[in-house]
Scaffold this motif. Structure first.
Motif, PDB file in Angstrom:
ATOM      1  N   TYR A   1      13.956  49.524  75.254  1.00  0.00           N
ATOM      2  CA  TYR A   1      13.488  48.547  76.244  1.00  0.00           C
ATOM      3  C   TYR A   1      14.615  48.257  77.224  1.00  0.00           C
ATOM      4  N   GLY A   2      14.661  49.036  78.311  1.00  0.00           N
ATOM      5  CA  GLY A   2      15.823  49.007  79.196  1.00  0.00           C
ATOM      6  C   GLY A   2      15.622  48.254  80.487  1.00  0.00           C
ATOM      7  N   TYR A   3      14.633  47.337  80.530  1.00  0.00           N
ATOM      8  CA  TYR A   3      14.428  46.600  81.783  1.00  0.00           C
ATOM      9  C   TYR A   3      15.672  45.763  82.084  1.00  0.00           C
ATOM     10  N   ARG A   4      16.108  45.848  83.335  1.00  0.00           N
ATOM     11  CA  ARG A   4      17.418  45.274  83.687  1.00  0.00           C
ATOM     12  C   ARG A   4      17.507  43.765  83.475  1.00  0.00           C
TER      13      ARG A   4
ATOM     14  N   GLN B   1      18.283  39.877  72.327  1.00  0.00           N
ATOM     15  CA  GLN B   1      19.490  39.574  71.557  1.00  0.00           C
ATOM     16  C   GLN B   1      19.125  39.315  70.101  1.00  0.00           C
ATOM     17  N   PRO B   2      20.074  39.496  69.192  1.00  0.00           N
ATOM     18  CA  PRO B   2      19.766  39.378  67.765  1.00  0.00           C
ATOM     19  C   PRO B   2      19.133  38.047  67.370  1.00  0.00           C
ATOM     20  N   GLY B   3      19.347  36.966  68.104  1.00  0.00           N
ATOM     21  CA  GLY B   3      18.717  35.686  67.770  1.00  0.00           C
ATOM     22  C   GLY B   3      17.242  35.619  68.119  1.00  0.00           C
TER      23      GLY B   3
ATOM     24  N   HIS C   1      13.784  42.358  65.689  1.00  0.00           N
ATOM     25  CA  HIS C   1      13.507  43.475  64.768  1.00  0.00           C
ATOM     26  C   HIS C   1      12.607  44.521  65.435  1.00  0.00           C
ATOM     27  N   LEU C   2      11.860  44.127  66.454  1.00  0.00           N
ATOM     28  CA  LEU C   2      11.024  45.096  67.177  1.00  0.00           C
ATOM     29  C   LEU C   2      11.786  45.744  68.329  1.00  0.00           C
ATOM     30  N   ALA C   3      12.641  44.980  68.970  1.00  0.00           N
ATOM     31  CA  ALA C   3      13.401  45.529  70.100  1.00  0.00           C
ATOM     32  C   ALA C   3      14.548  46.423  69.618  1.00  0.00           C
TER      33      ALA C   3
END
Ligand code: FAD
Length: 605
Positions: free
Chosen positions: A343-346, A351-353, A358-360
């Protein structure tokens, strides 16, 4: 507000994948059979009932539900997700409402509904690649937007949205009209962001822009107005009196494996948010957008699976304004701003929080300077100047001088035929659709210059979106990803890198004209990072009229069916403004419209 962010069933991701990747969508695209539709018209019972049922609780669905409730209707609002907001929740919250808002007046900006209308129907505005932003907009739909634009700004303020205190500007806008600045910015305040799981830092709470600042106040307003919000409820079909005639009676939905029928005594409003995540559906408009374009902006929080369009088409609705989806402008496709992740949208860094990290799976590496990488296609070949940008779109003052409707606007545009994205989509000359994966190739010198950390959670090694090796030849062999059709030849990749390094020595890129290539790729370890263009907006969808009634293939409004936002066609303006305005129109129409052949849905129970 009870939320279950970790409940995988809530997100129904598997449902979406099933719908988009298997025969479900194929069947739907060819139309549901009459027998099935007839069976749908007579559900054995209604599990729930309301005057108005709104499907989708995003930028158009929440305003639709509030308007319907405030016009006296009982309202059920369903959403497939575990939380409300859709794409709007993770959006930038930049909302292009003009036409004479109180804020425009406060800052001395001249605007009016007529100026908005003429801006958004101006045939003469053309992007440098030749694509016109507004030429194929439906004038009936634009007139309705223009007349409701300023009132919607005031309505949002009245319903709790706090806009950053400054003059309307151009930030975040595209295809929003050339005559006046219209962008307002909804402040995130103390609401946690889905991207991070926490609020923005206090100094930024009232001065930055975020979709959470639009959605959370509207969610509160909907609940206050008595709207019943049913999360994890996914509409599977519309129920019409006859397969392709008569009024809409309600919907069938699924909730955690159970099917239920929801009666809509006055109408159903489709606000399901477009089709960018449905590969077969989006390829109706652009055959190039095959499976590997899998980093749709807004995913993996919210999926645009075309379920609204497909359900409506199955009972006779028409699509509309297809050109606006084919047209190359604005955010339809964006160059990857983050690499090494799916998922590379600028503008969205997971972030982990985040409750859905877990999906990203990875944050991605932000590319500050494309001089630090080369991009190669699935054959290991460079294909364009990596520093080039993406499609552009019209905004206030992007044409200067500008005279509404003058042919000189088109004549004054400096034509620039090609850009990076079209080169990326071109593929390798095989008789296969889709450009295939694009990989950023770089060395540890680039890692140091960009100050990247090349381990999880920054990069997604486990799913094959980030690979490394001690030589370029080894790196070619390491590039294993489900979308990479054939292995990259070690000799080809080595040759690509060697040639590029010689261009750095020469200070000149004879192949693609990259300005003074700066850095050789020589320092192990070497890296390959997923760098696919990102699909963003849906700008074509169901045919609607000025009241946001859905229209069938004969040009007639389908009684009891309404639609707004990215599910609707005929209007190429980017994002939240058209969605909030159309949501309001649709919700009010559904609550107040008198249906010719209405009557109790009880006779079908
Ligand atoms: C990262 C990002 C940034 C953006 N930034 C901006 C910006 O700054 N300014 C701007 O103007 N626009 C922006 N946009 C675009 C804007 O967010 C969208 O245009 C807008 O949210 C679309 O509104 P919608 O109501 O059509 O769909 P959404 O807001 O996506 O809502 C659709 C809802 O429908 C639900 N749904 C779908 N199918 C079903 C079904 N079958 N049953 C039940 N529920 C269903 C979904 O779960 C979702 O909650 C951005 C978009 C993204 C992805």
């Amino acid at each position: 507000m009870k939320r279950h962010p970790e409940d995988k069933k809530n997100l129904s991701r598997r449902d979406f994948v099933k719908t988009t990747a298997t025969g479900v969508s194929a069947a739907a695209l060819t139309g549901i059979g009459a027998k099935q539709a007839d069976a749908q018209a007579r559900p054995p019972h209604w599990d729930k009932e309301a005057d108005v049922v709104v499907v989708g609780a995003g930028a158009s669905g929440l305003p639709a539900a509030i308007e319907a409730a405030e016009h006296g209707a009982s309202v059920i609002l369903i959403d497939a997700n575990f939380d409300v907001g859709g794409h709007a929740l993770v959006s930038g919250g930049n909302i292009a409402l003009g036409g004479g808002t109180s804020r425009q007046k406060k800052y001395g900006i001249e605007d009016s509904p007529d100026i908005v209308f003429r801006d958004l129907t101006d045939w003469s505005v053309v992007e440098p690649n030749g694509f016109p932003d507004y030429r194929y907009n439906d004038k009936e739909i634009i007139r309705a937007f223009a007349d409701n634009s300023a009132p919607t700004y005031e309505w949002l303020v009245a319903h709790g949205v706090i806009f950053v205190e400054k003059a309307p500007d151009t930030l975040g806008g595209n295809s929003v009209g050339n005559s006046a600045p219209r962008e307002n910015h909804s402040a995130p305040m103390a609401w946690p962001q889905m991207q991070t799981g926490r609020p923005v830092d206090p100094p930024a709470a009232a001065t930055t822009s975020s979709g959470v600042g639009l959605i959370r106040p509207l969610e509160a307003a909907a609940r206050k107005a008595g709207v019943q919000i049913l999360l994890q409820h996914r509409m599977s079909s519309l129920i019409r009196r006859q397969p392709t005639s008569g009024r809409i009676l309600g919907i069938e939905a699924t909730n955690q494996g159970k099917t239920l029928n929801i009666s809509a005594r006055k109408g159903v409003v489709l606000c399901t948010g477009g089709s960018s995540g449905n590969v077969n559906f989006r390829r109706i408009f652009d055959t190039r957008l095959t499976e590997e374009y899998n980093g749709v902006a807004g995913e993996p929080y919210s999926f645009q699976d075309a379920s609204g369009e497909i359900a409506a088409m199955s009972i006779g609705a028409s699509l509309w304004g297809a050109y606006n989806q084919v047209g190359e402008f604005g955010d339809r496709l964006t160059k990857a701003g983050r690499i090494g992740c799916q998922y590379g949208y600028r503008n969205v860094e997971w972030q982990p929080g985040s409750p859905i990290f877990h999906l990203a799976r990875a944050r991605g590496l932000t590319v500050h300077d494309y001089q630090n990488v080369i991009l190669v296609n699935q054959a290991g070949l460079r294909f364009y100047d990596e520093t080039q940008g993406q499609y552009t779109a019209n905004n206030y003052n992007s044409l200067h001088p500008y005279t509404q409707g003058s042919y000189l606007n088109a004549a004054n545009i400096k034509y620039q035929p090609a850009n990076f994205l079209d080169a990326a989509l071109a593929g390798t000359g095989e008789a296969v659709n889709g450009g295939g994966p694009i990989w950023a190739i770089f060395d540890s010198g680039a890692v140091a210059r960009e100050q990247w950390t090349v381990t999880p959670p920054w990069v997604d090694i486990a799913e094959g979106y980030f690979l490394s090796a001690n030589s370029i030849a080894e790196l070619a062999g390491a590039i294993v990803n489900k979308f990479q059709r054939k292995p990259i030849s070690a000799a080809v990749l080595q040759d690509t890198v060697t040639k590029y390094n010689s261009y750095v020595d020469a200070g000149n890129d004879p192949d693609f004209g990259k300005p003074s290539p700066k850095y050789k790729i020589v320092m192990p370890p070497f890296y390959a990072a997923w760098a696919m263009p990102v699909i963003h907006d849906t700008r074509a969808g169901l045919r609607i009229n000025a009241k946001c009634q859905v229209v069938d293939l004969s040009g007639n409004a389908i009684p009891g069916l309404y639609c707004g936002g990215e599910t609707a066609g005929g209007f190429s303006l980017h994002g939240l403004a058209r969605c909030t305005v159309q949501g309001r129109i649709a919700g009010k129409s559904a609550a107040t419209e008198t249906l010719e052949n209405s009557g109790s849905n009880r006779d079908h129970c």
